[in-house]
Design a protein around this motif. Structure first.
Motif, mmCIF file in Angstrom:
data_model
loop_
_atom_site.group_PDB
_atom_site.id
_atom_site.type_symbol
_atom_site.label_atom_id
_atom_site.label_comp_id
_atom_site.label_asym_id
_atom_site.label_seq_id
_atom_site.Cartn_x
_atom_site.Cartn_y
_atom_site.Cartn_z
ATOM 1 N N ALA A 1 0.804 -1.225 0.000
ATOM 2 C CA ALA A 1 0.000 0.000 0.000
ATOM 3 C C ALA A 1 0.840 1.279 0.000
ATOM 4 O O ALA A 1 0.291 2.372 -0.134
ATOM 5 N N ARG A 2 2.152 1.163 0.145
ATOM 6 C CA ARG A 2 3.013 2.350 0.301
ATOM 7 C C ARG A 2 2.875 3.379 -0.825
ATOM 8 O O ARG A 2 2.727 4.570 -0.542
ATOM 9 N N PRO A 3 2.899 3.001 -2.097
ATOM 10 C CA PRO A 3 2.756 4.028 -3.138
ATOM 11 C C PRO A 3 1.439 4.818 -3.023
ATOM 12 O O PRO A 3 1.438 6.043 -3.136
ATOM 13 N N ALA A 4 0.347 4.118 -2.771
ATOM 14 C CA ALA A 4 -0.945 4.804 -2.627
ATOM 15 C C ALA A 4 -0.959 5.688 -1.385
ATOM 16 O O ALA A 4 -1.492 6.806 -1.402
ATOM 17 N N HIS A 5 -0.366 5.207 -0.294
ATOM 18 C CA HIS A 5 -0.294 5.982 0.948
ATOM 19 C C HIS A 5 0.499 7.270 0.731
ATOM 20 O O HIS A 5 0.062 8.343 1.134
ATOM 21 N N LEU A 6 1.670 7.173 0.095
ATOM 22 C CA LEU A 6 2.496 8.355 -0.128
ATOM 23 C C LEU A 6 1.800 9.359 -1.041
ATOM 24 O O LEU A 6 1.876 10.573 -0.809
ATOM 25 N N HIS A 7 1.100 8.867 -2.056
ATOM 26 C CA HIS A 7 0.341 9.750 -2.945
ATOM 27 C C HIS A 7 -0.762 10.466 -2.167
ATOM 28 O O HIS A 7 -0.939 11.683 -2.285
ATOM 29 N N TRP A 8 -1.499 9.718 -1.367
ATOM 30 C CA TRP A 8 -2.585 10.284 -0.556
ATOM 31 C C TRP A 8 -2.037 11.311 0.430
ATOM 32 O O TRP A 8 -2.527 12.440 0.504
ATOM 33 N N ALA A 9 -1.018 10.937 1.200
ATOM 34 C CA ALA A 9 -0.463 11.826 2.225
ATOM 35 C C ALA A 9 0.130 13.082 1.596
ATOM 36 O O ALA A 9 -0.021 14.187 2.133
ATOM 37 N N GLY A 10 0.781 12.936 0.457
ATOM 38 C CA GLY A 10 1.365 14.087 -0.223
ATOM 39 C C GLY A 10 0.336 15.085 -0.697
ATOM 40 O O GLY A 10 0.639 16.267 -0.862
ATOM 41 N N GLY A 11 -0.883 14.639 -0.908
ATOM 42 C CA GLY A 11 -1.957 15.517 -1.368
ATOM 43 C C GLY A 11 -2.721 16.218 -0.261
ATOM 44 O O GLY A 11 -3.607 17.022 -0.537
ATOM 45 N N LEU A 12 -2.372 15.942 0.993
ATOM 46 C CA LEU A 12 -3.110 16.546 2.106
ATOM 47 C C LEU A 12 -2.730 18.004 2.355
ATOM 48 O O LEU A 12 -3.461 18.722 3.021
ATOM 49 N N GLY A 13 -1.585 18.418 1.847
ATOM 50 C CA GLY A 13 -1.160 19.813 1.982
ATOM 51 C C GLY A 13 -0.867 20.210 3.411
ATOM 52 O O GLY A 13 -0.362 19.399 4.203
ATOM 53 N N PRO A 14 -1.187 21.472 3.770
ATOM 54 C CA PRO A 14 -0.794 22.005 5.079
ATOM 55 C C PRO A 14 -1.526 21.396 6.273
ATOM 56 O O PRO A 14 -1.184 21.685 7.405
ATOM 57 N N VAL A 15 -2.506 20.541 6.030
ATOM 58 C CA VAL A 15 -3.175 19.837 7.124
ATOM 59 C C VAL A 15 -2.154 18.997 7.893
ATOM 60 O O VAL A 15 -2.236 18.842 9.103
ATOM 61 N N VAL A 16 -1.172 18.472 7.168
ATOM 62 C CA VAL A 16 -0.122 17.653 7.779
ATOM 63 C C VAL A 16 1.013 18.564 8.217
ATOM 64 O O VAL A 16 1.662 19.199 7.407
ATOM 65 N N ARG A 17 1.235 18.620 9.523
ATOM 66 C CA ARG A 17 2.340 19.422 10.057
ATOM 67 C C ARG A 17 3.635 18.621 10.093
ATOM 68 O O ARG A 17 4.715 19.160 9.994
ATOM 69 N N MET A 18 3.518 17.294 10.233
ATOM 70 C CA MET A 18 4.664 16.389 10.247
ATOM 71 C C MET A 18 4.137 14.977 10.046
ATOM 72 O O MET A 18 3.054 14.660 10.519
ATOM 73 N N ALA A 19 4.879 14.162 9.333
ATOM 74 C CA ALA A 19 4.491 12.760 9.160
ATOM 75 C C ALA A 19 5.724 11.944 8.814
ATOM 76 O O ALA A 19 6.678 12.465 8.231
ATOM 77 N N GLY A 20 5.692 10.670 9.173
ATOM 78 C CA GLY A 20 6.787 9.781 8.813
ATOM 79 C C GLY A 20 6.600 8.412 9.427
ATOM 80 O O GLY A 20 5.700 8.184 10.232
ATOM 81 N N PRO A 21 7.481 7.485 9.037
ATOM 82 C CA PRO A 21 7.387 6.131 9.568
ATOM 83 C C PRO A 21 7.977 6.036 10.972
ATOM 84 O O PRO A 21 8.863 6.804 11.344
ATOM 85 N N LEU A 22 7.473 5.090 11.729
ATOM 86 C CA LEU A 22 8.084 4.703 13.003
ATOM 87 C C LEU A 22 9.003 3.528 12.699
ATOM 88 O O LEU A 22 8.628 2.621 11.953
ATOM 89 N N LEU A 23 10.207 3.543 13.267
ATOM 90 C CA LEU A 23 11.211 2.530 12.957
ATOM 91 C C LEU A 23 11.565 1.706 14.193
ATOM 92 O O LEU A 23 11.587 2.233 15.306
ATOM 93 N N ASP A 24 11.869 0.427 13.967
ATOM 94 C CA ASP A 24 12.351 -0.392 15.071
ATOM 95 C C ASP A 24 13.865 -0.223 15.215
ATOM 96 O O ASP A 24 14.480 0.575 14.482
#
Length: 98
Positions: A22-45
């Motif tokens: 689902a990663r390509p669709a997720h990145l496309h969706w998240a990238g289109g949210l604009g200024p609503v997103v103040r910060m986003a990213g993956p959590l890593l182990d």
């Protein structure tokens, strides 16, 4: 607008495989949210593998933040096993709203 922290941990059964698909669709969706997103990213182990996602988003209400999360292709694909969503306030740090 209120500020919300969305903390999502992948399901332990097949979350990694679902995330990869689902990663390509997720990145496309998240990238289109604009200024609503103040910060986003993956959590890593400890080994650097993606095991979840974190978003800092602006929304009118908790219900609106939940609705936004429901539209995430990761949510739709069943990537997440646990999701926590809390309203927060930006107290310190670069980018703090005036």
């Amino acid at each position: 607008m209120a500020l919300f922290c969305l903390h999502c941990l992948d399901n332990e059964t097949d979350g990694a495989a679902r995330r990869a698909e689902a990663r390509p669709a997720h990145l496309h969706w998240a990238g289109g949210l604009g200024p609503v997103v103040r910060m986003a990213g993956p959590l890593l182990d400890a080994e650097g593998r993606m095991v979840g996602s974190v978003f800092l988003i602006e929304a009118e209400s908790l219900a609106a933040a939940k609705a936004l999360n429901a539209e995430d292709p990761y949510s739709k694909a069943g990537v997440f096993g646990r999701v926590t969503l809390n309203e927060t306030r930006w107290a310190i740090g670069e980018g703090k709203p005036a």
